[in-house]
Design a protein around this motif. Structure first.
Motif, mmCIF file in Angstrom:
data_model
loop_
_atom_site.group_PDB
_atom_site.id
_atom_site.type_symbol
_atom_site.label_atom_id
_atom_site.label_comp_id
_atom_site.label_asym_id
_atom_site.label_seq_id
_atom_site.Cartn_x
_atom_site.Cartn_y
_atom_site.Cartn_z
ATOM 1 N N SER A 1 14.843 -6.143 69.139
ATOM 2 C CA SER A 1 14.737 -6.941 69.400
ATOM 3 C C SER A 1 15.691 -7.302 71.129
ATOM 4 O O SER A 1 15.839 -8.219 71.670
ATOM 5 C CB SER A 1 14.747 -8.421 68.863
ATOM 6 N N ASP A 2 16.592 -6.371 71.044
ATOM 7 C CA ASP A 2 17.275 -5.884 71.979
ATOM 8 C C ASP A 2 17.246 -4.866 73.125
ATOM 9 O O ASP A 2 18.228 -4.864 73.720
ATOM 10 C CB ASP A 2 18.966 -6.014 71.351
ATOM 11 N N ASN A 3 16.005 -4.391 73.483
ATOM 12 C CA ASN A 3 15.489 -3.822 74.283
ATOM 13 C C ASN A 3 15.918 -2.436 74.198
ATOM 14 O O ASN A 3 16.253 -1.804 75.207
ATOM 15 C CB ASN A 3 15.134 -4.269 75.567
ATOM 16 N N HIS A 4 16.957 -2.155 73.040
ATOM 17 C CA HIS A 4 16.998 -0.464 72.897
ATOM 18 C C HIS A 4 15.452 0.342 72.603
ATOM 19 O O HIS A 4 14.746 -0.109 71.942
ATOM 20 C CB HIS A 4 18.013 -0.235 71.649
ATOM 21 N N VAL A 5 15.408 1.658 73.766
ATOM 22 C CA VAL A 5 14.221 2.252 73.144
ATOM 23 C C VAL A 5 14.741 2.801 72.103
ATOM 24 O O VAL A 5 15.671 3.943 72.531
ATOM 25 C CB VAL A 5 13.786 2.622 74.606
ATOM 26 N N ASN B 1 11.919 -7.736 62.309
ATOM 27 C CA ASN B 1 12.947 -8.522 61.584
ATOM 28 C C ASN B 1 13.756 -7.044 62.250
ATOM 29 O O ASN B 1 15.053 -6.636 61.124
ATOM 30 C CB ASN B 1 12.458 -8.135 59.524
ATOM 31 N N ASP B 2 13.153 -5.657 63.173
ATOM 32 C CA ASP B 2 14.241 -4.997 63.413
ATOM 33 C C ASP B 2 13.996 -4.011 62.257
ATOM 34 O O ASP B 2 15.302 -3.131 62.324
ATOM 35 C CB ASP B 2 15.929 -5.492 63.710
ATOM 36 N N LYS B 3 13.045 -4.210 61.058
ATOM 37 C CA LYS B 3 12.879 -2.328 60.516
ATOM 38 C C LYS B 3 12.115 -1.760 61.203
ATOM 39 O O LYS B 3 11.361 -2.008 61.798
ATOM 40 C CB LYS B 3 11.652 -3.216 59.543
ATOM 41 N N VAL B 4 12.598 -0.510 61.377
ATOM 42 C CA VAL B 4 12.403 0.887 61.930
ATOM 43 C C VAL B 4 11.792 1.692 60.669
ATOM 44 O O VAL B 4 12.049 1.857 60.043
ATOM 45 C CB VAL B 4 13.361 1.378 62.613
ATOM 46 N N LYS C 1 22.508 -5.773 64.578
ATOM 47 C CA LYS C 1 22.826 -6.448 65.866
ATOM 48 C C LYS C 1 23.912 -6.100 65.956
ATOM 49 O O LYS C 1 24.710 -6.552 65.220
ATOM 50 C CB LYS C 1 21.828 -7.554 65.469
ATOM 51 N N GLU C 2 24.305 -6.147 67.003
ATOM 52 C CA GLU C 2 25.023 -6.564 67.869
ATOM 53 C C GLU C 2 26.285 -7.862 67.211
ATOM 54 O O GLU C 2 25.415 -8.792 67.190
ATOM 55 C CB GLU C 2 25.508 -6.388 69.781
#
Length: 368
Positions: A281-285, A329-332, A349-350
């Motif tokens: 969600s923070d546009n990290h690749v 929910n930013d689960k990888v 998240k930051e």
């Protein structure tokens, strides 16, 4: 005579007792106890303390063995064994919109394995006669629960209703040869499919209509060489793991080349066998590397922020990782192919007020 009788009686008692013990041992010995649920590490994070953690390991899924059965004691007494379904050669992974179901493609099982995380059940997607798969690679699920699967050897993209009924098959007339990667952009009515043999990206709408293809084989910016996996960010930009060129390339929603990063090497930020790709969600690749047995995290400028994992079998380690997916929910979710499992992580998240591309945020993310 009495001594003889007493001796016979004692022997009979021991014989009966022995037979009972053998019977009990035989009954219990022929029943396989249900496998125990593995204990997961409680605080496995990257980077390690005292640095601020940015990635936390949650758990792994292999199959039915991951879930306890409420009737397991009764089943054991009755000699009922529940082997269940377990991953054999997984590649792709996705979850539905509420995260209650995880879908995993398995080329050895020639289908899609469904982990119902609420009911704690594992099953195969039951398709109809038209929906058979020869070599399923990637899987995605849209907001309506429809399931999309690339069939590499079949040369097609299959779309199923939530119950497994075939909705449509895409490919053939438009020249699709060996589809692998898959990304959905519902906001712009776009389905992107990478064709590893034609070295192109195929574009369709959600009605299955062919729109266009873009790129060609080569090594110049914008060219592709055996493209594997795909991801789309919130702005509609398309990220491609250009495996034969050992890099990631970024295109506009219409297929115009924007930028790229990466090169062949064994150092930080380089690639050897780039596979799965996903965006948080923070546009990290996030980019998986099957050779390194890890995934590296970059900002949109291609600067390395953090890498997670190493070759191995333990939690947070990988053996030929393949596909990956990040939910809302930013689960990888990472397919750990030769370890026959899916590992799940959480992006932390930051802190409020930090930008993920500022030096301060990057320093915390990469443990600097």
């Amino acid at each position: 005579m009495s001594r003889l009788t007493n001796g016979i009686q004692r022997r009979c008692v021991w014989l009966v007792t022995g037979l009972l013990l053998v019977a009990v041992a035989g009954l219990t010995g022929c029943v396989t106890k249900p496998p125990k649920v593995r204990e997961e590490p409680k605080n496995l994070v990257w980077p390690m303390p005292p640095e601020q953690p940015r990635i936390r390991y949650i758990k792994s899924y292999r199959g039915q063995m991951d879930f306890k059965r409420p009737d397991s004691f009764k089943d054991a007494l009755l000699g009922i064994q529940h082997q269940g379904i377990h991953l054999s050669k997984p590649y792709g992974v996705a979850v539905n919109s509420d995260g209650s179901r995880m879908y995993v493609t398995d080329s050895k099982l020639r289908g899609v394995v469904i982990f119902d995380l609420e009911k704690k059940q594992v099953s195969m997607l039951k398709t109809d006669a038209m929906g058979g798969l020869a070599s399923p690679v990637e899987v995605r699920v849209d907001s309506k629960g429809r399931i999309y699967v690339t069939d590499s050897f079949g040369g097609k993209l299959m779309i199923y209703k939530p119950n497994g009924e075939t909705l449509r098959s895409i490919g053939g007339a438009d020249g699709m040869k060996r589809p692998t990667g898959l990304a959905l952009d519902e906001a712009r009515n776009r389905i992107y499919v990478s064709d590893v043999v034609s070295h192109q990206i195929m574009v369709y709408d959600f009605d299955g209509n062919f729109i266009k293809r873009f790129s060609q084989r080569g090594s110049d910016p914008g060219d592709l060489n055996f493209p594997n996996n795909l991801a789309v960010d919130k702005d509609g930009k398309v990220y491609v793991t250009d495996s034969g060129n050992f890099r990631v390339q970024i295109f506009s929603p219409e297929g115009e080349y924007l930028s790229g990063f990466g090169q062949l090497g064994d150092g930080f930020g380089a690639f050897a066998r780039p596979k799965g790709i996903a965006i948080d969600s923070d546009n990290h690749v996030y980019v998986l590397d099957a050779a390194f047995g890890n995934y590296q995290i970059f900002n949109t400028k291609g600067q390395l922020l953090l890498f997670v994992g190493a070759v191995g079998r333990g939690p947070g380690m990988f053996w030929l990782p393949a596909g990956m997916y990040i939910d809302k929910n930013d689960k990888v979710y990472v397919v750990d192919s030769l370890n026959k499992r899916v590992q799940v992580f959480q992006y932390i998240k930051e802190e409020e007020g930090e930008s993920p591309t500022t030096p301060e945020a990057a320093s915390k993310l990469d443990g600097g």
